[in-house]
Every structure is written in structure tokens, then in C-alpha cells.
Design a protein around this motif. Sequence first.
Motif, PDB file in Angstrom:
ATOM      1  N   GLN A   1     -22.363  56.565  93.589  1.00  0.00           N
ATOM      2  CA  GLN A   1     -22.253  57.980  93.968  1.00  0.00           C
ATOM      3  C   GLN A   1     -21.825  58.827  92.779  1.00  0.00           C
ATOM      4  N   TYR A   2     -21.589  58.178  91.638  1.00  0.00           N
ATOM      5  CA  TYR A   2     -21.074  58.908  90.480  1.00  0.00           C
ATOM      6  C   TYR A   2     -22.116  59.178  89.413  1.00  0.00           C
ATOM      7  N   GLY A   3     -23.361  58.746  89.687  1.00  0.00           N
ATOM      8  CA  GLY A   3     -24.409  58.862  88.673  1.00  0.00           C
ATOM      9  C   GLY A   3     -24.521  60.246  88.064  1.00  0.00           C
ATOM     10  N   GLN A   4     -24.668  61.253  88.915  1.00  0.00           N
ATOM     11  CA  GLN A   4     -24.884  62.610  88.410  1.00  0.00           C
ATOM     12  C   GLN A   4     -23.649  63.141  87.683  1.00  0.00           C
ATOM     13  N   LEU A   5     -22.499  62.843  88.242  1.00  0.00           N
ATOM     14  CA  LEU A   5     -21.248  63.290  87.611  1.00  0.00           C
ATOM     15  C   LEU A   5     -21.129  62.711  86.201  1.00  0.00           C
ATOM     16  N   ILE A   6     -21.383  61.414  86.089  1.00  0.00           N
ATOM     17  CA  ILE A   6     -21.273  60.761  84.772  1.00  0.00           C
ATOM     18  C   ILE A   6     -22.285  61.366  83.806  1.00  0.00           C
ATOM     19  N   LYS A   7     -23.497  61.580  84.290  1.00  0.00           N
ATOM     20  CA  LYS A   7     -24.549  62.162  83.457  1.00  0.00           C
ATOM     21  C   LYS A   7     -24.089  63.502  82.871  1.00  0.00           C
ATOM     22  N   ASP A   8     -23.535  64.345  83.723  1.00  0.00           N
ATOM     23  CA  ASP A   8     -23.094  65.673  83.285  1.00  0.00           C
ATOM     24  C   ASP A   8     -21.958  65.585  82.254  1.00  0.00           C
ATOM     25  N   TYR A   9     -20.996  64.730  82.529  1.00  0.00           N
ATOM     26  CA  TYR A   9     -19.864  64.600  81.603  1.00  0.00           C
ATOM     27  C   TYR A   9     -20.338  64.095  80.240  1.00  0.00           C
ATOM     28  N   ILE A  10     -21.201  63.093  80.233  1.00  0.00           N
ATOM     29  CA  ILE A  10     -21.633  62.505  78.960  1.00  0.00           C
ATOM     30  C   ILE A  10     -22.419  63.528  78.147  1.00  0.00           C
ATOM     31  N   LYS A  11     -23.312  64.236  78.799  1.00  0.00           N
ATOM     32  CA  LYS A  11     -24.129  65.225  78.073  1.00  0.00           C
ATOM     33  C   LYS A  11     -23.242  66.298  77.450  1.00  0.00           C
ATOM     34  N   ASP A  12     -22.176  66.663  78.158  1.00  0.00           N
ATOM     35  CA  ASP A  12     -21.265  67.700  77.660  1.00  0.00           C
ATOM     36  C   ASP A  12     -20.165  67.136  76.760  1.00  0.00           C
ATOM     37  N   GLY A  13     -20.221  65.839  76.485  1.00  0.00           N
ATOM     38  CA  GLY A  13     -19.225  65.239  75.594  1.00  0.00           C
ATOM     39  C   GLY A  13     -17.831  65.252  76.178  1.00  0.00           C
ATOM     40  N   LEU A  14     -17.733  65.299  77.506  1.00  0.00           N
ATOM     41  CA  LEU A  14     -16.420  65.346  78.161  1.00  0.00           C
ATOM     42  C   LEU A  14     -16.013  63.953  78.630  1.00  0.00           C
ATOM     43  N   ILE A  15     -14.720  63.802  78.915  1.00  0.00           N
ATOM     44  CA  ILE A  15     -14.210  62.508  79.354  1.00  0.00           C
ATOM     45  C   ILE A  15     -14.327  62.413  80.879  1.00  0.00           C
ATOM     46  N   VAL A  16     -15.055  61.423  81.326  1.00  0.00           N
ATOM     47  CA  VAL A  16     -15.255  61.176  82.756  1.00  0.00           C
ATOM     48  C   VAL A  16     -13.885  60.922  83.411  1.00  0.00           C
ATOM     49  N   PRO A  17     -13.663  61.399  84.641  1.00  0.00           N
ATOM     50  CA  PRO A  17     -12.363  61.164  85.282  1.00  0.00           C
ATOM     51  C   PRO A  17     -11.952  59.689  85.203  1.00  0.00           C
ATOM     52  N   MET A  18     -10.704  59.491  84.850  1.00  0.00           N
ATOM     53  CA  MET A  18     -10.277  58.154  84.430  1.00  0.00           C
ATOM     54  C   MET A  18     -10.399  57.079  85.497  1.00  0.00           C
ATOM     55  N   GLU A  19     -10.313  57.453  86.780  1.00  0.00           N
ATOM     56  CA  GLU A  19     -10.396  56.429  87.824  1.00  0.00           C
ATOM     57  C   GLU A  19     -11.697  55.646  87.712  1.00  0.00           C
ATOM     58  N   ILE A  20     -12.759  56.355  87.384  1.00  0.00           N
ATOM     59  CA  ILE A  20     -14.074  55.720  87.293  1.00  0.00           C
ATOM     60  C   ILE A  20     -14.099  54.728  86.131  1.00  0.00           C
ATOM     61  N   THR A  21     -13.677  55.188  84.970  1.00  0.00           N
ATOM     62  CA  THR A  21     -13.764  54.358  83.769  1.00  0.00           C
ATOM     63  C   THR A  21     -12.797  53.173  83.842  1.00  0.00           C
ATOM     64  N   VAL A  22     -11.571  53.421  84.291  1.00  0.00           N
ATOM     65  CA  VAL A  22     -10.597  52.334  84.366  1.00  0.00           C
ATOM     66  C   VAL A  22     -11.057  51.297  85.392  1.00  0.00           C
ATOM     67  N   ASN A  23     -11.642  51.749  86.464  1.00  0.00           N
ATOM     68  CA  ASN A  23     -12.132  50.811  87.465  1.00  0.00           C
ATOM     69  C   ASN A  23     -13.277  49.954  86.927  1.00  0.00           C
ATOM     70  N   LEU A  24     -14.192  50.592  86.196  1.00  0.00           N
ATOM     71  CA  LEU A  24     -15.305  49.829  85.608  1.00  0.00           C
ATOM     72  C   LEU A  24     -14.772  48.784  84.618  1.00  0.00           C
ATOM     73  N   LEU A  25     -13.810  49.178  83.795  1.00  0.00           N
ATOM     74  CA  LEU A  25     -13.256  48.253  82.805  1.00  0.00           C
ATOM     75  C   LEU A  25     -12.486  47.124  83.470  1.00  0.00           C
ATOM     76  N   SER A  26     -11.700  47.495  84.467  1.00  0.00           N
ATOM     77  CA  SER A  26     -10.890  46.500  85.156  1.00  0.00           C
ATOM     78  C   SER A  26     -11.780  45.459  85.842  1.00  0.00           C
ATOM     79  N   ASN A  27     -12.851  45.915  86.461  1.00  0.00           N
ATOM     80  CA  ASN A  27     -13.809  44.990  87.096  1.00  0.00           C
ATOM     81  C   ASN A  27     -14.475  44.101  86.057  1.00  0.00           C
TER      82      ASN A  27
END
Length: 229
Positions: free
Chosen positions: A79-105
Amino acid sequence: MAAPEPTSGTSPLVQPDLPLPSANTSPRYDPQKVTVVYILGGPGSGKGTQSEYLVRDYGFVHLSAGDLLRAEQDNENSQYGQLIKDYIKDGLIVPMEITVNLLSNAIEDKLGSDGTGKFLVDGFPRKLDQALFFEQSVCVSKCTLFLDCPEDVMRERLLNRGKTSGRSDDNEESIIKRFRTFVETSMPVVDLFEKEGRVITVSAVGSVGEVYEGVVGGLASKGIAPTNK
Ligand code: UDP
Ligand code: MG
């Protein structure tokens, strides 16, 4: 485990493989068993390239936060595909819950049967909240390799890479935004770890081999030696 508690206004992950780490608990992994080394540096400083050599010689498992986010962005069930796409294109940091969860998994996934592992975490943490949250809830890092590189060198490398990378953020407009995010948001993380004496700074100017010599020397100064040589 307690339910996820987003702290920066995102909705909780729907079906995380693991419960989201909670900031109020102790870290999930014991640093005696799980080694985490961060590799940080501006966009285009050469983190991915140096990581390949480190994986070859030190037996690290390489976890690139950017790669994990891009994979999640391309995952149709996320459900985060579009959100991540927007953040990456704008060079912004994706909300940390998403990234920390991906790394932790990813760490859980790659852990040995004896519960040990050696992880090179590339391009993370890029913001103070992520850094503190990861260290409090996942694992305390051993050290940070910081690739120190002037912007003009990084810009040239990124524009070159952009000819073939297909990345949405390897263009002039995104690069300017990424540089700004790096200086304003990510350097404070390096500065914090530096104050704690946990940063190895290496010059990232020069050939890949020259930079790698600095990396190897820096790791040696922290007592980290190659394992596969
Ligand atoms: N990113 C993020 N959080 C992270 C790491 C990366 O939001 O912890 C996003 C951010 O938008 C960043 C992009 O992913 O600009 C690309 O990251 P990557 O590490 O692939 O880029 P690099 O710095 O290696 O060029
Ligand atoms: Mg990279």
C-alpha cells in the motif's frame, strides 16, 4: 508484541512480516551476535560500489535501504508504493516506520540458524529519528563508514549513472533535492555518531580501488578485518 505505534503520521503497516519494533523495548538483536555497520555518504558517494567489495572480502550481508524501498515501491501488493515513489523522486526521506520495518524484516530473514549475522546497512540511517529508532528497537550499530565526497564529484557520478540506471532520481532536479536533504537531514546523523566516536571517515574521491584502500584501513582501525582473503 505491542501493536505498531507510528510516530510520524503514517498509518500502521498492514501485514508486516514481523511486529514493528517498539521504541520502548530494548533492541531486538544483541550486538554481540548481530554486527551492524552503516555505510553513509551523499548520493553518488559510492556506497553501493564499496559495499560490493566489502561483501566479497568481509562476508557482510548487504542491505541497501534504497534498494529495499525500490523493491517495495514495485511490489503491487504494497500500500506504500505510490508514497515511496513520490518521496524518492523528491529526494525526501520516507517515513521511518516503513524503512525500519523493511530493514528489520531483511535482517531476520538473513540471520544464521545460530542467530548471528553481519550486516552492512547501506544508505541508512538518513535522519535522526530513524537512527535513534533503529538503535533502540533493532540493533545498536558497531560503527559507521562515512564516504566523504564533494558535491561536484557526486553530481558527475549521478548524471553518468542516470544515463543507464533508469532511476527516477538520477536527474538534475532530483539531485539538487537529494543534496539538500543530505546536508540538512542526513549529516546530523553522521555528526551524532561522530560525537560518540563511532564514525570512520574515508575520502571518497579517486578510483574505486583507492577509496577501498581507505575503507579497509578505516575498518582495521576499529578491529574489523577481512574474513574472505
Ligand atoms: N531513502 C529513504 N530512507 C532511507 C534511505 C533511502 O527515504 O533510509 C530514499 C530517499 O528518498 C533517497 C532514495 O531512497 O533519496 C534513494 O536512496 P539510495 O540509497 O538508493 O540512493 P543513493 O544515496 O545510494 O544514491
Ligand atoms: Mg546506493
